[in-house]
Design an enzyme around this catalytic site. Structure first.
Site, PDB file in Angstrom:
ATOM      1  N   GLY A 185       0.789  -1.239   0.000  1.00 33.85           N
ATOM      2  CA  GLY A 185       0.000   0.000   0.000  1.00 33.85           C
ATOM      3  C   GLY A 185       0.815   1.280   0.000  1.00 33.85           C
ATOM      4  O   GLY A 185       0.255   2.381  -0.138  1.00 33.85           O
ATOM      5  N   GLU A 186       2.142   1.171   0.142  1.00 33.75           N
ATOM      6  CA  GLU A 186       2.994   2.361   0.104  1.00 33.75           C
ATOM      7  C   GLU A 186       3.016   2.944  -1.311  1.00 33.75           C
ATOM      8  O   GLU A 186       2.967   2.201  -2.294  1.00 33.75           O
ATOM      9  CB  GLU A 186       4.433   2.001   0.525  1.00 33.75           C
ATOM     10  CG  GLU A 186       4.560   1.692   2.000  1.00 33.75           C
ATOM     11  CD  GLU A 186       5.971   1.263   2.379  1.00 33.75           C
ATOM     12  OE1 GLU A 186       6.852   1.242   1.486  1.00 33.75           O
ATOM     13  OE2 GLU A 186       6.190   0.915   3.552  1.00 33.75           O
ATOM     14  N   ASP A 216     -22.615  32.414   5.648  1.00 27.21           N
ATOM     15  CA  ASP A 216     -22.107  32.681   6.997  1.00 27.21           C
ATOM     16  C   ASP A 216     -21.238  33.930   6.950  1.00 27.21           C
ATOM     17  O   ASP A 216     -20.976  34.485   5.880  1.00 27.21           O
ATOM     18  CB  ASP A 216     -21.331  31.479   7.564  1.00 27.21           C
ATOM     19  CG  ASP A 216     -20.257  30.975   6.609  1.00 27.21           C
ATOM     20  OD1 ASP A 216     -19.550  31.811   6.023  1.00 27.21           O
ATOM     21  OD2 ASP A 216     -20.132  29.749   6.444  1.00 27.21           O
ATOM     22  N   LYS A 248     -26.354  31.748  11.178  1.00 27.67           N
ATOM     23  CA  LYS A 248     -26.718  30.383  11.577  1.00 27.67           C
ATOM     24  C   LYS A 248     -26.015  29.973  12.859  1.00 27.67           C
ATOM     25  O   LYS A 248     -24.910  30.436  13.157  1.00 27.67           O
ATOM     26  CB  LYS A 248     -26.406  29.395  10.457  1.00 27.67           C
ATOM     27  CG  LYS A 248     -24.945  29.329  10.035  1.00 27.67           C
ATOM     28  CD  LYS A 248     -24.790  28.488   8.784  1.00 27.67           C
ATOM     29  CE  LYS A 248     -23.331  28.439   8.342  1.00 27.67           C
ATOM     30  NZ  LYS A 248     -23.145  27.786   7.073  1.00 27.67           N
ATOM     31  N   THR A 262     -21.741  17.567   2.633  1.00 21.66           N
ATOM     32  CA  THR A 262     -22.944  16.722   2.562  1.00 21.66           C
ATOM     33  C   THR A 262     -24.170  17.519   2.106  1.00 21.66           C
ATOM     34  O   THR A 262     -25.249  16.953   1.921  1.00 21.66           O
ATOM     35  CB  THR A 262     -23.243  16.089   3.941  1.00 21.66           C
ATOM     36  OG1 THR A 262     -23.356  17.131   4.916  1.00 21.66           O
ATOM     37  CG2 THR A 262     -22.134  15.124   4.353  1.00 21.66           C
ATOM     38  N   THR A 297     -26.545  21.869   5.039  1.00 26.33           N
ATOM     39  CA  THR A 297     -26.635  23.308   5.323  1.00 26.33           C
ATOM     40  C   THR A 297     -27.085  24.076   4.087  1.00 26.33           C
ATOM     41  O   THR A 297     -27.886  24.999   4.174  1.00 26.33           O
ATOM     42  CB  THR A 297     -25.264  23.845   5.802  1.00 26.33           C
ATOM     43  OG1 THR A 297     -24.797  23.015   6.875  1.00 26.33           O
ATOM     44  CG2 THR A 297     -25.356  25.273   6.282  1.00 26.33           C
TER      45      THR A 297
END
Length: 390
Positions: free
Chosen positions: A85-86, A225, A249, A280, A283
């Site tokens: 995996g390196e 924001d 918020k 996701t 918001t």
């Protein structure tokens, strides 16, 4: 005889003076020629160091697109893994004395099976390998800079991850950083004594919104924001928008918001949410619903980095409030385009290619940051993948 003698002496003096002036002029011309030769030699030296584009597995398509805009191709490099995996890296072409640009966003890629942490490690090892290969200068072009959200200590016993990643890049030997829409401008200070070019995607968004032919007096640019207010103002200036609105918020934890309130009036207006990233999209969808409830006729979202982790696409698709979500290709979006019909992708490859060209030729970058400059045509708009169109 005396007069003749004096006359000849006078003529001789004049000739001497003329000769002296001639010699001085010749010396001056020689010096000028030498200076010109030195300047041309310097220019030749600058030009002789070729521009090379190298990429890892995070977004090779984007690197190829940037190279195409520069009129070159991506330098061959083998970026694979050992059995355990390196990461195994080898630069196949010589880069000695070259001006090398590593175009490598630190993001996951489902097509290549790469995750964020592997992308960061690939970038570090690519820079290290190029450094050992005697490159003249190494510029890391990181369209999406990972760990940027963790830019300060918001509570006890948490890391400042953005600073840690910046220190790794500086210590491995990078000479310059080029990125797009950092989560927070102050992150540039984490790169000690290393120049950072933080490019803005607001120009591409402005051009796209202009193509929609929305009247400026009907536009309300929304900052989701307090941190996004500057970004919203920048876009509003480019479009001569009537209003800049802020959403206040209260966030319970990352990705979860308790309450939202709008500071400003959006009734009867086209609301455009401007932010640097969406993960996701919980918001984002909630903000669009609040804007709709407050009388907005349409809600567009202009997001630079579309991380779009599940269930982001299903949330956007199910939302009646959102008209379109416009993202850039700083991250691979082919997988998300096939799942979300409301998603539009703009390309920042021409912008990054222009920045790279100016860095290589030692030209000013001012024009790329100016609010007034808007190109007639920049960026490629994609609404759905080619396979789906067929």
């Amino acid at each position: 005889l005396k007069l003749q003698f004096l006359y000849f002496i006078d003529v001789g003096k004049k000739k001497k003076k003329k000769c002296q002036i001639k010699k001085r002029l010749e010396r001056y011309i020689k010096k000028k020629k030498k200076l010109k030769q030195k300047q041309t030699n310097k220019q030749k030296k600058v030009r002789s160091s070729g521009l090379k584009v190298i990429s890892g597995n995070s977004n090779p398509e984007f690197a190829a697109l940037v190279a195409e805009h520069l009129g070159t191709t991506v330098t061959k490099a083998t970026v694979g893994k050992f059995a355990n995996g390196e990461i195994n890296i080898s630069i196949d072409d010589p880069v000695r004395g070259d001006d090398v640009f590593v175009v490598h966003p630190t993001c996951s890629n489902q097509a290549t099976g790469l995750n964020v942490n592997e992308a960061v490690m690939e970038l570090l090892l690519l820079i290290h390998t190029i450094k050992l290969s005697s490159a003249k200068r190494i510029s890391a072009v990181i369209p999406h800079f990972a760990y940027a959200r963790q830019d300060r200590k918001s509570e006890a016993r948490v890391p400042i991850s953005a600073s840690a990643v910046a220190q790794l890049l500086v210590n491995v030997g990078v000479d310059r950083i080029v990125t797009v829409d950092l989560h927070c401008g102050q992150i540039q200070g984490f790169f000690k004594n290393t120049p950072v070019n933080n490019l803005m995607a607001s120009r591409e968004f402005a051009h796209y919104l202009q193509s929609k032919e929305i009247k400026p007096e009907m536009l309300a640019i929304v900052a989701p924001d307090a941190g996004a207010v500057d970004r919203a103002r920048r876009l509003a200036d480019k479009l001569n928008a009537e209003k800049v609105v802020t959403i206040l918020k209260r966030r319970v934890q990352a990705g979860k918001v308790d309450s939202m309130h709008i500071a400003g009036d959006v009734s009867g207006m086209v609301a455009v949410i401007v932010d640097d990233m969406t993960d996701t999209s919980g918001t984002l969808v909630k903000a669009a619903e609040v804007l709709k409830q407050n009388g907005a006729s349409k809600v567009f979202a202009m997001i630079t980095h579309g991380v779009l982790t599940d269930p982001a696409c299903s949330r956007i698709e199910a939302s009646d409030a959102l008209t379109e979500v416009v993202v850039t290709d700083t991250m691979p979006q082919a997988h998300n385009l096939s799942r979300c019909s409301k998603l539009v992708v703009l390309s920042v490859a021409p912008l990054i290619a222009e920045a790279m060209r100016r860095i290589h030729t030692e030209q000013s970058m001012d024009n790329l940051y100016s609010t007034s400059f808007l190109p007639a045509k920049r960026g490629v708009v994609q609404t759905e993948p080619e396979e789906q169109k067929e």
